[in-house]
Structures are given as structure tokens and as C-alpha cells.
Design an enzyme around this catalytic site. Structure first.
Site, PDB file in Angstrom:
ATOM      1  N   HIS A   1      23.632   1.056  12.897  1.00  0.00           N
ATOM      2  CA  HIS A   1      24.754   1.968  13.145  1.00  0.00           C
ATOM      3  C   HIS A   1      25.288   1.762  14.558  1.00  0.00           C
ATOM      4  CE1 HIS A   1      24.016   4.293   9.448  1.00  0.00           C
ATOM      5  NE2 HIS A   1      22.743   4.003   9.679  1.00  0.00           N
TER       6      HIS A   1
ATOM      7  N   ASN B   1       0.829  -1.200   0.000  1.00  0.00           N
ATOM      8  CA  ASN B   1       0.000   0.000   0.000  1.00  0.00           C
ATOM      9  C   ASN B   1       0.869   1.258   0.000  1.00  0.00           C
ATOM     10  OD1 ASN B   1      -2.356   1.655   0.287  1.00  0.00           O
ATOM     11  ND2 ASN B   1      -3.352  -0.026   1.385  1.00  0.00           N
TER      12      ASN B   1
ATOM     13  N   ASP C   1      19.776  -2.420   2.510  1.00  0.00           N
ATOM     14  CA  ASP C   1      21.237  -2.579   2.443  1.00  0.00           C
ATOM     15  C   ASP C   1      21.544  -4.076   2.421  1.00  0.00           C
ATOM     16  OD1 ASP C   1      22.715   0.312   3.490  1.00  0.00           O
ATOM     17  OD2 ASP C   1      20.562   0.077   3.723  1.00  0.00           O
TER      18      ASP C   1
ATOM     19  N   ALA D   1      -1.297  -3.029  13.441  1.00  0.00           N
ATOM     20  CA  ALA D   1      -0.916  -1.676  13.024  1.00  0.00           C
ATOM     21  C   ALA D   1      -0.034  -0.999  14.064  1.00  0.00           C
ATOM     22  CB  ALA D   1      -2.171  -0.844  12.787  1.00  0.00           C
TER      23      ALA D   1
ATOM     24  N   ARG E   1      -1.283 -14.122  20.254  1.00  0.00           N
ATOM     25  CA  ARG E   1      -1.869 -15.460  20.294  1.00  0.00           C
ATOM     26  C   ARG E   1      -1.644 -16.127  18.954  1.00  0.00           C
ATOM     27  NH1 ARG E   1      -6.524 -15.646  17.362  1.00  0.00           N
ATOM     28  NH2 ARG E   1      -7.659 -13.682  16.979  1.00  0.00           N
TER      29      ARG E   1
ATOM     30  N   ARG F   1       5.057  -8.223  20.061  1.00  0.00           N
ATOM     31  CA  ARG F   1       5.063  -9.518  20.740  1.00  0.00           C
ATOM     32  C   ARG F   1       3.901 -10.363  20.234  1.00  0.00           C
ATOM     33  NH1 ARG F   1       6.486  -5.995  25.076  1.00  0.00           N
ATOM     34  NH2 ARG F   1       8.500  -6.539  26.011  1.00  0.00           N
TER      35      ARG F   1
ATOM     36  N   THR G   1      11.006  -6.214  16.495  1.00  0.00           N
ATOM     37  CA  THR G   1      12.435  -6.238  16.820  1.00  0.00           C
ATOM     38  C   THR G   1      12.989  -7.654  16.954  1.00  0.00           C
ATOM     39  OG1 THR G   1      11.953  -6.075  19.182  1.00  0.00           O
ATOM     40  CG2 THR G   1      12.314  -4.010  18.000  1.00  0.00           C
TER      41      THR G   1
END
Length: 214
Positions: free
Chosen positions: A113, A83, A91, A167, A190, A187, A172
Site C-alpha cells: 500500500h 503447519n 494478490d 523462527a 551462514r 539476514r 524483506t
């Protein structure tokens, strides 16, 4: 070892060397070309994407505007939908499976970095030259994934097949297959199961029908 090879090896590289700047400049200009097209200029858009993206499977559609960094480091499977404002800072390699849908504002980043400011400004390369250095980790998204609006996927993350990412999430860490995950940091909320079928929501299904899974 060339700087692009260093990226693939996961070691420090200099993004400011001419070989990499030339690759990025070509892709950045192609971004501008693509973003200047009308949605119904199908052949023109396909030609630009073919030149810009490493692989793009049959039946895929990118709404635009789009922002690829290298482009050539990204491989996208069949029937992809991206979208508005898709950003892929590839990279390192970005691999996206078949039948994925990304909501507006999806961002995938691979570069990292140094945390210490003086190291972020410059370090010494193998020849003893002062250079701005960073490194990158690849991102992999499995098949049949759906990202809500403004999802950010961070370097080194793998998201398994059949995942839904809520959303605004910032992903991470790896997300296992068949998961609904959300949040900052993202996280697993379920597992996604057969109980999530639309057939159990007749008030929404109305007079439509669910096609049995193959």
C-alpha cells in the site's frame, strides 16, 4: 486492462472492484469450509484445496487452519507441509517449490500500500474516479526450504533452494540458496554445508542412520 491483469503487471489496481471481491469471497468461504473439517476427513479436505489453490503437488498436507486470500494465485509443489495458521495473501503470484516445510504461523504477503496516508485512502484511476488502490509483488520460495514458526515473507522476495529461515524472522530481501537466515529483518547468518549433517551429532542421531544425498 482488467484489475487482475494489473496485479500481474505489477501496477496499481483496485482490490474493491466486483471481479476481485467475488474471487476473494469464494476463497474466503472455502477457507472456512476447510477449517471446519477434521484432520482425518482426507477426501473432503483434498476436494476443498483442489478448488481453492491454483496448484498443490502430490503428497502435500496443510494442517489448518489456513487463510488464502485469492488461492488461485498460489502454486505449491510436491510434499509440502504447512503447519497451523498458514496465511498466504496471494494478490500477486506465490510460488512454493517441492519438499518445503512451514512452521506454525507462517505468513506470506504480496500486496503493498502507498506510504502517504492520503494516497493510501484514495487516488484517481485512469478514468478519473477516486479509488482505493494498491499494488503487489510476487513471492517465490525454492525447493527444500524449512521455515520456523511465525516467519513472515514480505512482497517481492525470492528465497532460494535448501534454505532454513529461523523462527520469528521477517524476510524483506532475497535469500540466496543454501542459507541459514534469521532475524528482523532477516539476514543470512551462514551457509548450510555438509558439516551440518546429523552424522556429526551422534548424541542426537542415536541408533538412526543418515541416508546419503542423491
Amino acid at each position: 486492462m482488467k484489475e487482475e491483469e494489473k496485479i500481474s503487471a505489477g501496477i496499481l489496481f483496485c482490490p474493491l472492484v466486483e471481479e476481485l471481491k467475488a474471487l476473494k469471497l469464494k476463497t474466503h468461504n472455502l477457507n472456512v469450509d476447510y477449517n471446519a473439517t477434521y484432520e482425518d476427513e482426507v477426501e473432503k479436505r483434498e476436494a476443498i484445496l483442489a478448488e481453492m489453490v491454483g496448484e498443490l503437488g502430490e503428497g502435500s498436507f496443510i494442517q489448518g487452519p489456513v487463510y488464502f486470500h485469492y488461492g488461485k494465485h498460489t502454486k505449491i509443489g510436491k510434499n509440502f507441509f504447512g503447519n497451523f495458521n498458514l496465511t498466504i495473501q496471494d494478490d500477486a503470484a506465490v510460488t512454493i517449490g517441492d519438499n518445503c516445510n512451514f512452521g506454525p504461523g507462517t505468513t506470506i504477503v504480496t500486496p503493498i500500500h502507498p506510504l502517504l496516508p492520503h494516497e493510501r485512502r484514495e487516488m484517481l484511476d485512469a478514468d478519473g474516479q477516486r479509488r482505493h488502490l494498491c499494488y503487489a509483488k510476487p513471492v517465490t520460495v525454492g525447493n527444500d526450504c524449512w521455515f520456523g514458526a511465525n516467519v513472515t515473507v514480505c512482497p517481492g522476495v525470492t528465497i532460494g533452494d535448501n534454505c532454513v529461515i529461523g523462527a520469528g524472522s521477517v524476510v524483506t530481501h532475497d535469500i540466496p540458496a543454501n542459507s541459514f537466515a534469521a532475524g528482523v529483518p532477516c539476514r543470512v547468518v551462514r551457509p548450510i554445508t555438509e558439516a551440518d549433517s546429523m552424522k556429526y551429532k551422534p548424541e542426537i542421531l542415536a541408533d538412526n542412520q543418515v541416508i546419503p544425498a542423491e
